[in-house]
Design a protein around this motif. Structure first.
Motif, PDB file in Angstrom:
ATOM      1  N   LEU A  20      64.506 -61.329 -76.504  1.00 50.92           N
ATOM      2  CA  LEU A  20      65.718 -61.837 -77.151  1.00 50.92           C
ATOM      3  C   LEU A  20      66.503 -60.718 -77.829  1.00 50.92           C
ATOM      4  O   LEU A  20      67.734 -60.655 -77.717  1.00 50.92           O
ATOM      5  CB  LEU A  20      65.362 -62.909 -78.188  1.00 50.92           C
ATOM      6  CG  LEU A  20      65.274 -64.339 -77.721  1.00 50.92           C
ATOM      7  CD1 LEU A  20      64.827 -65.238 -78.860  1.00 50.92           C
ATOM      8  CD2 LEU A  20      66.575 -64.828 -77.160  1.00 50.92           C
ATOM      9  N   ALA A  85      68.991 -66.688 -83.557  1.00 48.92           N
ATOM     10  CA  ALA A  85      67.702 -66.836 -82.879  1.00 48.92           C
ATOM     11  C   ALA A  85      66.806 -65.625 -83.141  1.00 48.92           C
ATOM     12  O   ALA A  85      65.606 -65.777 -83.384  1.00 48.92           O
ATOM     13  CB  ALA A  85      67.912 -67.023 -81.381  1.00 48.92           C
ATOM     14  N   SER A 128      64.181 -70.524 -80.557  1.00 48.13           N
ATOM     15  CA  SER A 128      64.205 -70.522 -79.092  1.00 48.13           C
ATOM     16  C   SER A 128      65.294 -71.432 -78.548  1.00 48.13           C
ATOM     17  O   SER A 128      65.968 -71.084 -77.571  1.00 48.13           O
ATOM     18  CB  SER A 128      62.847 -70.934 -78.532  1.00 48.13           C
ATOM     19  OG  SER A 128      62.606 -72.309 -78.750  1.00 48.13           O
ATOM     20  N   GLY A 131      68.628 -69.613 -79.016  1.00 47.59           N
ATOM     21  CA  GLY A 131      68.768 -68.539 -78.040  1.00 47.59           C
ATOM     22  C   GLY A 131      69.039 -69.063 -76.644  1.00 47.59           C
ATOM     23  O   GLY A 131      69.857 -68.515 -75.905  1.00 47.59           O
ATOM     24  N   SER A 173      63.996 -66.797 -74.663  1.00 46.45           N
ATOM     25  CA  SER A 173      64.063 -68.102 -75.315  1.00 46.45           C
ATOM     26  C   SER A 173      62.988 -69.048 -74.782  1.00 46.45           C
ATOM     27  O   SER A 173      62.361 -69.780 -75.547  1.00 46.45           O
ATOM     28  CB  SER A 173      65.444 -68.728 -75.097  1.00 46.45           C
ATOM     29  OG  SER A 173      66.435 -67.922 -75.661  1.00 46.45           O
TER      30      SER A 173
END
Length: 188
Positions: A20, A85, A128, A131, A173
């Motif tokens: 991420l 995120a 998650s 994201g 994610s």
């Protein structure tokens, strides 16, 4: 069993959080997908646009004007969701690290450590989802932009497809979500 599950979830969460972070920082969310022979490779990201000359490998990047400047909605929303995120995933990993059974912090309070692991799983799950929504939002907007141009028979010479940063954001994610499920559902 519980300790092995915790370490597995931590390792998956750490790797996914790195994905991420890398997706947020890199600049290849959209890549030119022209079928003709090109001498350059163009990538657009959340922070800048880069062009690489395929013959000599020279890469030049143009930073976007300012963070506060007017940008397309897809860039602003994706930046916001991915930064949030990243922060939530980092907080979840720090909490999870302290809640692991193999860490001596609060060793005589197993219920508190279990609640820390559960809370870390919930925070990681929220991160998650943010994201994934940000990555999919960007991908859908790229697809709709391309479909609109095709439906109006407009060809600008270059059209863009999803870049590796977009896929990396989705993979990170998804990994964070799996780690969250391991921490919240399987730990008990």
């Amino acid at each position: 069993m519980s300790a092995a599950l915790q370490v597995t979830a931590f390792a998956l969460g750490l790797l996914s959080t790195l994905f991420l972070l890398l997706a947020t920082c890199t600049d290849c969310w959209m890549v030119n997908a022209d079928d003709s022979l090109e001498v350059s490779h163009k990538c657009r990201g959340l922070w800048r646009e880069c062009v690489t000359n395929m013959q000599d490998g020279v890469r030049t990047c143009d930073q976007y004007d300012s963070i506060l400047a007017d940008h397309p909605v897809k860039i602003v929303v994706t930046r916001t969701l991915l930064i949030t995120a990243d922060l939530l995933a980092g907080l979840a990993l720090a909490t999870l690290l302290l809640g692991l059974d193999c860490i001596k912090f609060l060793k005589e309070e197993p219920r508190v450590k279990l609640k820390m692991c559960y809370g870390a799983g919930v925070i990681l799950g929220v991160g998650s989802i943010l994201g994934f929504v940000g990555s999919v939002w960007y991908a859908v907007d790229v697809y709709l932009e391309r479909a609109m141009l095709v439906s109006h028979n407009i060809f600008l010479g270059v059209h863009y497809d999803f870049g590796w940063s977009c896929w990396l954001g989705m993979a990170g994610s998804t990994g964070c979500f799996v780690a969250s499920v391991l921490m919240t559902c399987c730990l008990y």
